[in-house]
Motif scaffolding. Structure first.
Motif, PDB file in Angstrom:
ATOM      1  N   ARG A 102      -1.047  -0.982  -5.910  1.00  0.00           N
ATOM      2  CA  ARG A 102      -0.171  -1.507  -6.965  1.00  0.00           C
ATOM      3  C   ARG A 102      -0.964  -1.640  -8.258  1.00  0.00           C
ATOM      4  O   ARG A 102      -1.972  -2.327  -8.304  1.00  0.00           O
ATOM      5  CB  ARG A 102       0.371  -2.882  -6.578  1.00  0.00           C
ATOM      6  CG  ARG A 102       1.111  -2.885  -5.277  1.00  0.00           C
ATOM      7  CD  ARG A 102       1.516  -4.287  -4.876  1.00  0.00           C
ATOM      8  NE  ARG A 102       1.655  -4.338  -3.431  1.00  0.00           N
ATOM      9  CZ  ARG A 102       1.604  -5.443  -2.722  1.00  0.00           C
ATOM     10  NH1 ARG A 102       1.429  -6.608  -3.313  1.00  0.00           N
ATOM     11  NH2 ARG A 102       1.747  -5.392  -1.416  1.00  0.00           N
ATOM     12  N   SER A 103      -0.478  -0.982  -9.296  1.00  0.00           N
ATOM     13  CA  SER A 103      -1.137  -1.081 -10.607  1.00  0.00           C
ATOM     14  C   SER A 103      -0.183  -0.566 -11.674  1.00  0.00           C
ATOM     15  O   SER A 103       0.731   0.213 -11.372  1.00  0.00           O
ATOM     16  CB  SER A 103      -2.425  -0.246 -10.627  1.00  0.00           C
ATOM     17  OG  SER A 103      -2.121   1.138 -10.557  1.00  0.00           O
TER      18      SER A 103
ATOM     19  N   GLN B 185       8.915  -1.341  -8.070  1.00  0.00           N
ATOM     20  CA  GLN B 185       8.258  -2.586  -7.680  1.00  0.00           C
ATOM     21  C   GLN B 185       8.581  -2.995  -6.238  1.00  0.00           C
ATOM     22  O   GLN B 185       7.667  -3.357  -5.490  1.00  0.00           O
ATOM     23  CB  GLN B 185       8.555  -3.682  -8.691  1.00  0.00           C
ATOM     24  CG  GLN B 185       7.839  -3.392 -10.009  1.00  0.00           C
ATOM     25  CD  GLN B 185       8.178  -4.350 -11.138  1.00  0.00           C
ATOM     26  OE1 GLN B 185       9.162  -5.080 -11.080  1.00  0.00           O
ATOM     27  NE2 GLN B 185       7.349  -4.341 -12.167  1.00  0.00           N
TER      28      GLN B 185
ATOM     29  N   GLU C 198      -1.884  -3.887  -1.466  1.00  0.00           N
ATOM     30  CA  GLU C 198      -2.026  -4.335  -2.850  1.00  0.00           C
ATOM     31  C   GLU C 198      -2.889  -3.385  -3.687  1.00  0.00           C
ATOM     32  O   GLU C 198      -2.644  -3.201  -4.875  1.00  0.00           O
ATOM     33  CB  GLU C 198      -2.610  -5.753  -2.896  1.00  0.00           C
ATOM     34  CG  GLU C 198      -2.543  -6.350  -4.269  1.00  0.00           C
ATOM     35  CD  GLU C 198      -2.828  -7.831  -4.298  1.00  0.00           C
ATOM     36  OE1 GLU C 198      -3.275  -8.297  -5.361  1.00  0.00           O
ATOM     37  OE2 GLU C 198      -2.616  -8.507  -3.282  1.00  0.00           O
ATOM     38  N   LYS C 199      -3.872  -2.755  -3.075  1.00  0.00           N
ATOM     39  CA  LYS C 199      -4.747  -1.834  -3.811  1.00  0.00           C
ATOM     40  C   LYS C 199      -3.991  -0.637  -4.387  1.00  0.00           C
ATOM     41  O   LYS C 199      -4.500   0.067  -5.251  1.00  0.00           O
ATOM     42  CB  LYS C 199      -5.891  -1.347  -2.912  1.00  0.00           C
ATOM     43  CG  LYS C 199      -5.432  -0.556  -1.708  1.00  0.00           C
ATOM     44  CD  LYS C 199      -6.576  -0.253  -0.760  1.00  0.00           C
ATOM     45  CE  LYS C 199      -6.078   0.413   0.502  1.00  0.00           C
ATOM     46  NZ  LYS C 199      -7.144   0.582   1.483  1.00  0.00           N
TER      47      LYS C 199
ATOM     48  N   THR D 108       5.697  -3.169  -2.951  1.00  0.00           N
ATOM     49  CA  THR D 108       5.450  -4.334  -2.095  1.00  0.00           C
ATOM     50  C   THR D 108       5.325  -3.940  -0.629  1.00  0.00           C
ATOM     51  O   THR D 108       4.798  -4.715   0.171  1.00  0.00           O
ATOM     52  CB  THR D 108       6.549  -5.413  -2.239  1.00  0.00           C
ATOM     53  OG1 THR D 108       7.778  -4.903  -1.737  1.00  0.00           O
ATOM     54  CG2 THR D 108       6.693  -5.875  -3.674  1.00  0.00           C
TER      55      THR D 108
END
Length: 164
Positions: A26-27, A15, A23-24, A19
């Motif tokens: 992060r899943s 995690q 953001e695209k 960061t």
């Protein structure tokens, strides 16, 4: 050796690494793949390949994954930004040396390598697609398909709180 604590790896390494990326990237699917691949490659324990040249929990080689991420048109700018954030020069030798001890940097490079793949990341029920994506991108010299279901299940359990 005891099993790695997948929840601790997820919250303490994956995690924070995500960061540092857009953001695209992060899943939950990315987290599952990173956990499963880390388990498969190093048991999320070994930072230097036993009897081999790979470094980091995701076992990158200098002329393979490190070079690929630093030079790929889809990842080179993001890789340079991550290197700046981790205070590592964006060069193949510097990153290769750093990922042995900098788990966040190693995780970022693993996610960036997955980003170079034109296919989509598998959902939690697509263990066999996960294996295909892993093989296509990591190209293991000695694949061990018999261990993948265990690592996939642990990854899915950590991310989704259930088994695959």
């Amino acid at each position: 050796m005891a099993d790695a604590d997948y929840n601790a790896i997820r919250t303490g390494i994956i995690q924070p690494a995500l960061t540092l990326l857009p953001e695209k990237m992060r899943s939950p699917q990315a987290e599952v793949m990173l956990l499963a691949i880390g388990g498969q490659e190093s048991r999320l324990h070994y930072r230097h390949q036993i009897g081999g040249p790979a470094h980091g929990l995701w076992q990158f080689e200098q002329g393979g994954g490190v070079k690929g991420v630093l030079e790929h048109k889809a990842t080179r700018a993001m890789a340079a930004e991550v290197c700046a954030a981790r205070q590592v020069p964006p060069t193949i030798p510097a990153v290769y040396a750093a990922i042995e001890f900098d788990d966040v940097l190693a995780c970022c490079f693993a996610r960036l390598l997955l980003w170079t793949d034109p296919g989509r990341l598998p959902n939690r029920t697509e263990e066999s697609l996960g294996w295909t994506v892993y093989q296509r991108n990591w190209r293991p010299g000695q694949p061990h398909p018999q261990t993948w279901p265990t690592y996939w299940g642990k990854a899915v359990g950590s991310v989704y709180g259930e088994q695959a």
